[in-house]
Write a protein that holds these residues in place. Structure first.
Motif, PDB file in Angstrom:
ATOM      1  N   SER A   1     -18.598  23.950   8.818  1.00  0.00           N
ATOM      2  CA  SER A   1     -17.205  25.090  10.039  1.00  0.00           C
ATOM      3  C   SER A   1     -18.744  25.841  10.738  1.00  0.00           C
ATOM      4  O   SER A   1     -18.417  26.701  10.321  1.00  0.00           O
ATOM      5  N   GLY A   2     -18.580  25.256  11.978  1.00  0.00           N
ATOM      6  CA  GLY A   2     -19.208  26.483  12.669  1.00  0.00           C
ATOM      7  C   GLY A   2     -18.472  27.568  13.326  1.00  0.00           C
ATOM      8  O   GLY A   2     -19.158  28.574  13.138  1.00  0.00           O
ATOM      9  N   HIS A   3     -17.072  27.603  13.160  1.00  0.00           N
ATOM     10  CA  HIS A   3     -16.292  28.678  13.222  1.00  0.00           C
ATOM     11  C   HIS A   3     -16.428  29.825  11.923  1.00  0.00           C
ATOM     12  O   HIS A   3     -15.754  31.018  11.799  1.00  0.00           O
ATOM     13  N   LYS A   4     -16.707  29.122  10.312  1.00  0.00           N
ATOM     14  CA  LYS A   4     -17.551  29.979   9.338  1.00  0.00           C
ATOM     15  C   LYS A   4     -18.961  30.760   9.133  1.00  0.00           C
ATOM     16  O   LYS A   4     -18.968  31.827  10.283  1.00  0.00           O
ATOM     17  N   PHE A   5     -19.561  30.313   8.317  1.00  0.00           N
ATOM     18  CA  PHE A   5     -20.855  31.053   8.766  1.00  0.00           C
ATOM     19  C   PHE A   5     -21.421  30.563   9.959  1.00  0.00           C
ATOM     20  O   PHE A   5     -23.084  31.078  10.301  1.00  0.00           O
ATOM     21  N   GLY A   6     -21.642  29.343  10.464  1.00  0.00           N
ATOM     22  CA  GLY A   6     -22.050  28.919  12.166  1.00  0.00           C
ATOM     23  C   GLY A   6     -22.061  29.582  13.474  1.00  0.00           C
ATOM     24  O   GLY A   6     -22.127  30.420  14.162  1.00  0.00           O
ATOM     25  N   LEU A   7     -20.841  30.913  12.626  1.00  0.00           N
ATOM     26  CA  LEU A   7     -20.325  32.539  13.048  1.00  0.00           C
ATOM     27  C   LEU A   7     -19.796  32.100  15.114  1.00  0.00           C
ATOM     28  O   LEU A   7     -20.561  33.344  15.857  1.00  0.00           O
ATOM     29  N   VAL A   8     -19.667  31.106  14.871  1.00  0.00           N
ATOM     30  CA  VAL A   8     -18.573  30.953  16.367  1.00  0.00           C
ATOM     31  C   VAL A   8     -17.230  31.310  16.166  1.00  0.00           C
ATOM     32  O   VAL A   8     -16.430  30.701  14.237  1.00  0.00           O
ATOM     33  N   TYR A   9     -16.588  31.147  16.553  1.00  0.00           N
ATOM     34  CA  TYR A   9     -15.122  32.097  16.596  1.00  0.00           C
ATOM     35  C   TYR A   9     -14.056  30.511  16.551  1.00  0.00           C
ATOM     36  O   TYR A   9     -14.424  29.419  17.110  1.00  0.00           O
ATOM     37  N   PRO A  10     -13.398  30.857  15.586  1.00  0.00           N
ATOM     38  CA  PRO A  10     -12.390  28.855  15.824  1.00  0.00           C
ATOM     39  C   PRO A  10     -11.459  28.319  17.283  1.00  0.00           C
ATOM     40  O   PRO A  10     -11.810  28.942  18.401  1.00  0.00           O
ATOM     41  N   GLY A  11     -11.966  27.139  17.325  1.00  0.00           N
ATOM     42  CA  GLY A  11     -12.429  26.509  15.592  1.00  0.00           C
ATOM     43  C   GLY A  11     -12.960  25.151  16.215  1.00  0.00           C
ATOM     44  O   GLY A  11     -13.185  24.604  17.129  1.00  0.00           O
ATOM     45  N   ILE A  12     -14.051  25.006  15.266  1.00  0.00           N
ATOM     46  CA  ILE A  12     -15.321  24.344  15.817  1.00  0.00           C
ATOM     47  C   ILE A  12     -15.895  23.575  14.202  1.00  0.00           C
ATOM     48  O   ILE A  12     -15.964  24.530  13.785  1.00  0.00           O
ATOM     49  N   GLY A  13     -16.435  22.513  13.723  1.00  0.00           N
ATOM     50  CA  GLY A  13     -16.221  22.407  13.165  1.00  0.00           C
ATOM     51  C   GLY A  13     -18.079  21.067  12.946  1.00  0.00           C
ATOM     52  O   GLY A  13     -17.446  20.233  13.945  1.00  0.00           O
ATOM     53  N   TRP A  14     -17.970  20.567  11.597  1.00  0.00           N
ATOM     54  CA  TRP A  14     -19.009  19.975  12.357  1.00  0.00           C
ATOM     55  C   TRP A  14     -19.103  18.769  11.010  1.00  0.00           C
ATOM     56  O   TRP A  14     -18.622  18.780   9.876  1.00  0.00           O
ATOM     57  N   LEU A  15     -19.749  17.583  11.245  1.00  0.00           N
ATOM     58  CA  LEU A  15     -19.414  16.052  10.475  1.00  0.00           C
ATOM     59  C   LEU A  15     -20.733  15.012  10.269  1.00  0.00           C
ATOM     60  O   LEU A  15     -20.705  15.000  11.559  1.00  0.00           O
ATOM     61  N   ILE A  16     -21.661  15.988   9.630  1.00  0.00           N
ATOM     62  CA  ILE A  16     -22.813  15.009   9.960  1.00  0.00           C
ATOM     63  C   ILE A  16     -23.308  13.763   9.014  1.00  0.00           C
ATOM     64  O   ILE A  16     -23.079  13.949   7.582  1.00  0.00           O
ATOM     65  N   PHE A  17     -23.590  12.851   8.886  1.00  0.00           N
ATOM     66  CA  PHE A  17     -24.153  11.669   8.587  1.00  0.00           C
ATOM     67  C   PHE A  17     -25.778  11.750   8.646  1.00  0.00           C
ATOM     68  O   PHE A  17     -26.358  12.189   8.843  1.00  0.00           O
TER      69      PHE A  17
ATOM     70  N   MET B   1     -17.493  37.835  17.912  1.00  0.00           N
ATOM     71  CA  MET B   1     -19.070  37.191  18.546  1.00  0.00           C
ATOM     72  C   MET B   1     -19.718  38.013  19.703  1.00  0.00           C
ATOM     73  O   MET B   1     -18.948  39.405  20.465  1.00  0.00           O
ATOM     74  N   GLU B   2     -20.872  37.869  20.456  1.00  0.00           N
ATOM     75  CA  GLU B   2     -21.617  38.650  21.625  1.00  0.00           C
ATOM     76  C   GLU B   2     -21.319  38.442  22.372  1.00  0.00           C
ATOM     77  O   GLU B   2     -20.433  37.577  22.541  1.00  0.00           O
ATOM     78  N   PRO B   3     -21.316  39.871  23.487  1.00  0.00           N
ATOM     79  CA  PRO B   3     -20.839  39.733  24.024  1.00  0.00           C
ATOM     80  C   PRO B   3     -20.816  38.408  25.547  1.00  0.00           C
ATOM     81  O   PRO B   3     -20.077  37.929  26.704  1.00  0.00           O
ATOM     82  N   GLU B   4     -21.980  37.988  25.459  1.00  0.00           N
ATOM     83  CA  GLU B   4     -23.199  37.392  26.149  1.00  0.00           C
ATOM     84  C   GLU B   4     -22.527  35.968  25.254  1.00  0.00           C
ATOM     85  O   GLU B   4     -22.289  34.975  26.408  1.00  0.00           O
ATOM     86  N   ALA B   5     -22.364  35.470  24.272  1.00  0.00           N
ATOM     87  CA  ALA B   5     -21.282  34.385  23.414  1.00  0.00           C
ATOM     88  C   ALA B   5     -19.791  34.127  24.414  1.00  0.00           C
ATOM     89  O   ALA B   5     -19.812  33.065  24.973  1.00  0.00           O
TER      90      ALA B   5
END
Ligand SMILES: Cc1ncc(COP(=O)(O)O)c(C=O)c1O
Length: 456
Positions: free
Chosen positions: A264-280, A62-66
């Motif tokens: 998975s935010g931590h896959k192509f959402g481009l964030v380090y592990p671990g973050i995911g999302w569930l959207i209804f 991830m970018e240094p600023e992130a």
């Protein structure tokens, strides 16, 4: 002891240089911070180099600023909504942004999770609860729920079924057919089916199930038999790729039966592990019984998760990516990865030994390939040789039943694999083949060291 040796001892760095690290009990004595840092750092130095790990979908850079933002927020417990209301608001913004990206028709709900696995557990639990409520209201039994999905799903779907007592109805794959469509699920769906799960971006080859076809079939079922079977989309990898690379392809809430999506935010959402999302799709798609309202530290919270305390940093990092890249940035990044994947696919074909799987179809930025003909060596030998010669981690694996005799290799092409590394990898692959042709297949003990896991 010399002065230099004394200095080393004084910093307590030497305490562990001549013996192994503590590994059974917490040591009785302390180390200085610098000694502890060196000890743990050296232990980890034997691990694979993340940039050469082409097996994982998960973000390795991830970018240094992130990283500054992540570092500044590591101490923030996400569940403390009363103390950190803005962090909660940032999570809600991310949910709304994803719902908009997935074409939700109106106001909706969702949650951040540890990854897609937790999101899938929660989404599938909601399917189970909702089916129970519907059947109870109709005076029908609820004791034999089933869930229908293809053999191309991630192992988490079977895990859900075992943990939460649901019969898995798994459509087997076939050699050459690695995704599923309406004709595959039709024989398995009945009135006890709590839902159908379809994958967009499979773990094994990166392709998508025929979501539009499955949706059509479920609509017909509703019309003709009155069975309203919801469709959950496992977009662990694909939900961040399809909107940008294949915007006209309908796989999301544009399709009526799609009621929930995990990403998975931590896959192509481009964030380090671990973050995911569930959207209804709509608020009503979340089974109300699964939401806990509690008074915690003076504020009523509605929680819908399998855990309680958890980090905030990755939620904040996801929001950073959304505002930093915008849709244009995500699109550009996906296009770069896709172009590099195409270049790698061509180079792999040019080696003259391999076939690329599902060429020309919508897929994740990766290359899934295998040997086109029989050779004295196989895909597992190649994976070993490539790792031994150049440190590349490219997994070799067999496909799920009934395609278990098919061996496969797969290289993820992420931002860390730029064009010059793509070219290098192709050259190294050709060199590994040359070695194998000269020396023959690898030994049994070498084979045991091959990376086989594709489950992430
Ligand atoms: C299609 C699919 N679903 C679910 C998962 C599990 O996701 P996570 O690692 O975010 O828990 C993966 C992991 O690779 C996956 O590829």
């Amino acid at each position: 002891m010399s002065d230099a040796a004394n200095l080393i001892e004084a910093a307590q760095v030497g305490a562990w240089l001549e013996k192994g690290p503590p590994d059974q009990a917490i040591p009785e004595d302390s180390l200085s911070p610098i000694a502890a840092l060196r000890l743990v750092g050296q232990e980890l130095a034997v691990e694979g180099i993340p940039e050469r790990n082409l097996a994982t979908f998960v973000t390795t850079w991830m970018e240094p600023e992130a990283r500054v933002l992540i570092d500044e927020n590591l101490h923030r417990n996400f569940i403390d909504h009363a103390e950190y209301p803005q962090t909660f608001e940032i999570q809600q913004r991310c949910i709304r942004m994803l719902a908009e990206l997935f074409h939700a028709p109106g106001e909706t709900t969702g949650t951040s999770t540890q990854g897609s696995s937790e999101a899938i557990m929660l989404g599938a639990l909601s399917l189970k609860w909702q089916s129970q409520e519907r059947r109870q209201a109709a005076g029908k039994p609820t004791d034999s729920p089933n869930l229908v999905f293809g053999g191309d799903v991630h192992v988490v779907w079977e895990k859900f079924c075992r943990y939460f007592d649901v019969e898995p109805r798994i459509v087997p794959l076939q050699p050459g057919k690695y995704t599923i469509g309406p004709e595959d699920i039709e024989p398995h769906v009945d009135e006890n089916t709590i839902g159908v799960a379809a994958v967009v971006g499979t773990t094994f080859t990166g392709h998508a199930d025929d979501v539009a076809g499955i949706n059509d079939f479920l609509l017909q079922l509703k019309d003709k038999k009155g069975l309203d079977v919801p469709l959950h989309i496992d977009g662990a990898s694909g939900a961040f790729v399809w909107p940008f690379l294949y915007p006209h392809s309908e796989w999301d809430f544009r399709l009526e039966q799609v009621r929930s999506i995990n990403a998975s935010g931590h896959k192509f959402g481009l964030v380090y592990p671990g973050i995911g999302w569930l959207i209804f799709r709509e608020k009503a798609d979340l089974a109300e019984d699964l939401v806990f309202y509690e008074n915690y530290l003076g504020k009523t919270d509605a929680t819908f998760t399998l855990n309680f305390s958890t980090g905030s940093a990755m939620v904040i990092a996801q929001y950073y990516n959304f505002v930093r890249f915008g849709k244009a940035g995500y699109r550009r990044i996906m296009e770069i990865m896709q172009e590099n994947a195409k270049s790698l696919a061509k180079d792999i074909e040019d080696v003259g030994k391999f076939q690329v799987i599902g060429k020309g179809e919508e897929t994740l930025p990766l290359v899934a390939f295998n040997l086109a003909d029989q050779h004295p060596y196989d895909e597992f030998d190649i994976a070993f040789q490539l790792a031994a010669e150049r440190g590349w981690m490219v997994p070799a694996y067999t496909m799920p039943p009934d395609a278990q005799d098919i061996k496969m290799m797969r290289a993820l092409v992420k931002l860390t694999l730029n064009r010059s590394l793509v070219d290098k990898l192709a050259d190294d692959l050709a060199a590994a083949i040359k070695t194998l042709e000269q020396k023959g297949p690898v030994t049994e003990s070498e084979r045991r060291r091959v990376r086989r896991s594709v489950t992430h």
